[in-house]
Design an enzyme around this catalytic site. Sequence first.
Site, PDB file in Angstrom:
ATOM      1  N   PRO A  88       0.833  -1.212   0.000  1.00  0.00           N
ATOM      2  CA  PRO A  88       0.000   0.000   0.000  1.00  0.00           C
ATOM      3  C   PRO A  88       0.866   1.260   0.000  1.00  0.00           C
ATOM      4  CG  PRO A  88      -0.520  -1.424   1.881  1.00  0.00           C
ATOM      5  CD  PRO A  88       0.686  -1.990   1.214  1.00  0.00           C
ATOM      6  N   GLU A 115       1.986  -7.573   7.998  1.00  0.00           N
ATOM      7  CA  GLU A 115       2.120  -6.112   7.868  1.00  0.00           C
ATOM      8  C   GLU A 115       3.153  -5.748   6.808  1.00  0.00           C
ATOM      9  OE1 GLU A 115      -0.885  -5.763   9.978  1.00  0.00           O
ATOM     10  OE2 GLU A 115       0.120  -3.877   9.504  1.00  0.00           O
ATOM     11  N   ARG A 157      -1.375  -8.708 -21.192  1.00  0.00           N
ATOM     12  CA  ARG A 157      -2.317  -8.422 -22.277  1.00  0.00           C
ATOM     13  C   ARG A 157      -1.692  -7.533 -23.344  1.00  0.00           C
ATOM     14  NH1 ARG A 157      -4.731  -3.411 -22.082  1.00  0.00           N
ATOM     15  NH2 ARG A 157      -6.554  -4.009 -23.307  1.00  0.00           N
ATOM     16  N   ASP A 172      -6.490   1.468 -25.622  1.00  0.00           N
ATOM     17  CA  ASP A 172      -6.836   1.318 -24.209  1.00  0.00           C
ATOM     18  C   ASP A 172      -7.348   2.613 -23.610  1.00  0.00           C
ATOM     19  OD1 ASP A 172      -6.407  -1.254 -23.499  1.00  0.00           O
ATOM     20  OD2 ASP A 172      -4.300  -0.986 -23.051  1.00  0.00           O
TER      21      ASP A 172
HETATM   22  C1  LIG Z   1       2.782  -2.943   3.932  1.00  0.00           C
HETATM   23  O1  LIG Z   1       1.862  -2.217   4.727  1.00  0.00           O
HETATM   24  C2  LIG Z   1       0.679  -2.821   5.020  1.00  0.00           C
HETATM   25  C3  LIG Z   1      -0.188  -2.185   5.844  1.00  0.00           C
HETATM   26  C4  LIG Z   1      -1.391  -2.755   6.137  1.00  0.00           C
HETATM   27  C5  LIG Z   1      -1.731  -4.010   5.610  1.00  0.00           C
HETATM   28  C6  LIG Z   1      -0.851  -4.655   4.773  1.00  0.00           C
HETATM   29  C7  LIG Z   1      -1.241  -5.989   4.199  1.00  0.00           C
HETATM   30  N1  LIG Z   1      -0.316  -6.386   3.145  1.00  0.00           N
HETATM   31  C8  LIG Z   1       0.705  -7.267   3.328  1.00  0.00           C
HETATM   32  C9  LIG Z   1       1.391  -7.400   2.139  1.00  0.00           C
HETATM   33  C10 LIG Z   1       0.749  -6.589   1.187  1.00  0.00           C
HETATM   34  C11 LIG Z   1       0.977  -6.309  -0.164  1.00  0.00           C
HETATM   35  C12 LIG Z   1       0.182  -5.400  -0.827  1.00  0.00           C
HETATM   36  C13 LIG Z   1      -0.862  -4.770  -0.145  1.00  0.00           C
HETATM   37  C14 LIG Z   1      -1.667  -3.734  -0.846  1.00  0.00           C
HETATM   38  C15 LIG Z   1      -1.371  -3.115  -2.021  1.00  0.00           C
HETATM   39  C16 LIG Z   1      -2.387  -2.169  -2.236  1.00  0.00           C
HETATM   40  N2  LIG Z   1      -2.507  -1.289  -3.304  1.00  0.00           N
HETATM   41  N3  LIG Z   1      -3.224  -2.255  -1.210  1.00  0.00           N
HETATM   42  N4  LIG Z   1      -2.782  -3.214  -0.341  1.00  0.00           N
HETATM   43  C17 LIG Z   1      -1.148  -5.064   1.182  1.00  0.00           C
HETATM   44  C18 LIG Z   1      -0.327  -5.964   1.860  1.00  0.00           C
HETATM   45  C19 LIG Z   1       0.338  -4.086   4.475  1.00  0.00           C
END
Ligand SMILES: COc1cccc(Cn2ccc3ccc(-c4cc(N)[nH]n4)cc32)c1
Length: 242
Positions: A88, A115, A157, A172
């Site tokens: 995220p 996490e 794709r 696209d």
């Molecule tokens: C790392 O920071 C985090 C904070 C809170 C929860 C999580 C859960 N989590 C674990 C691995 C992971 C990989 C990707 C994502 C992700 C990508 C997007 N765009 N949204 N969520 C979420 C992931 C991670």
Amino acid sequence: MRIDVITIFPDYMAPLREALLGKAIERERISVGVHDLRGWTHDVHRAVDDSPYGGGPGMVMKPQVWGEALDEVCAGSDSPPRLVVPTPAGSPFTQQTAVRWSEEPWLVFACGRYEGIDQRVMDDAARRMPVEEVSIGDYVLVGGEVAALTMIESVVRLLPGVLGNPASAEQDSFSDGLLEGPCYTRPEAWRDLPVPDVLRSGNHAAIDRWRRYQALERTWQRRPDLLEALSDDELDRADRAR
Ligand SMILES: COc1cccc(Cn2ccc3ccc(-c4cc(N)[nH]n4)cc32)c1
């Protein structure tokens, strides 16, 4: 293109073998390897996570396990892969990213859980390969697998011979900076809802103009930010190109 995915839930990646992506594998447009991260654990519990330094909720994925997995999966070629780490906290993944990655010979996706992955894993990998930490949107998933599937589909794709109709990828949404307008098919009337007359007129200049207008209007209504990102010149070009 070679694609490898490392995850503690390898079955989550089963959709890669279906439909369009499955055909791309059959036709050897791509080769896909899915690897269970627990294969690089050495303890009886096959532990991949541990408590976070500094405290806080949840668990963090251990660097040792990831380090050994990446050493093995990313070895064996003259040039290293591009390592993609969904998070995220990453840079935004966009259509431009997909286009750029579609030129890559080898992508490795590191799918975290809990996490996230100990930062030193990405820092160490960056010493010997390009690493990109990317987000697919401003919402939080439970792990990286769904993000990896999303990104893999949008990249594959674009590869030659994957889409039945290559024109689809060329036209696209976003490729000219605008959203796609509405589309219609038979019947002409459905539940008292008509198809816009212009689309049945056979007047292709008028149809193009209508589609340009619809794309601009929809972009203005739903994603004005995309219009701000377009310079006047690009907007004119987008208008002319549609
Ligand atoms: C790392 O920071 C985090 C904070 C809170 C929860 C999580 C859960 N989590 C674990 C691995 C992971 C990989 C990707 C994502 C992700 C990508 C997007 N765009 N949204 N969520 C979420 C992931 C991670």
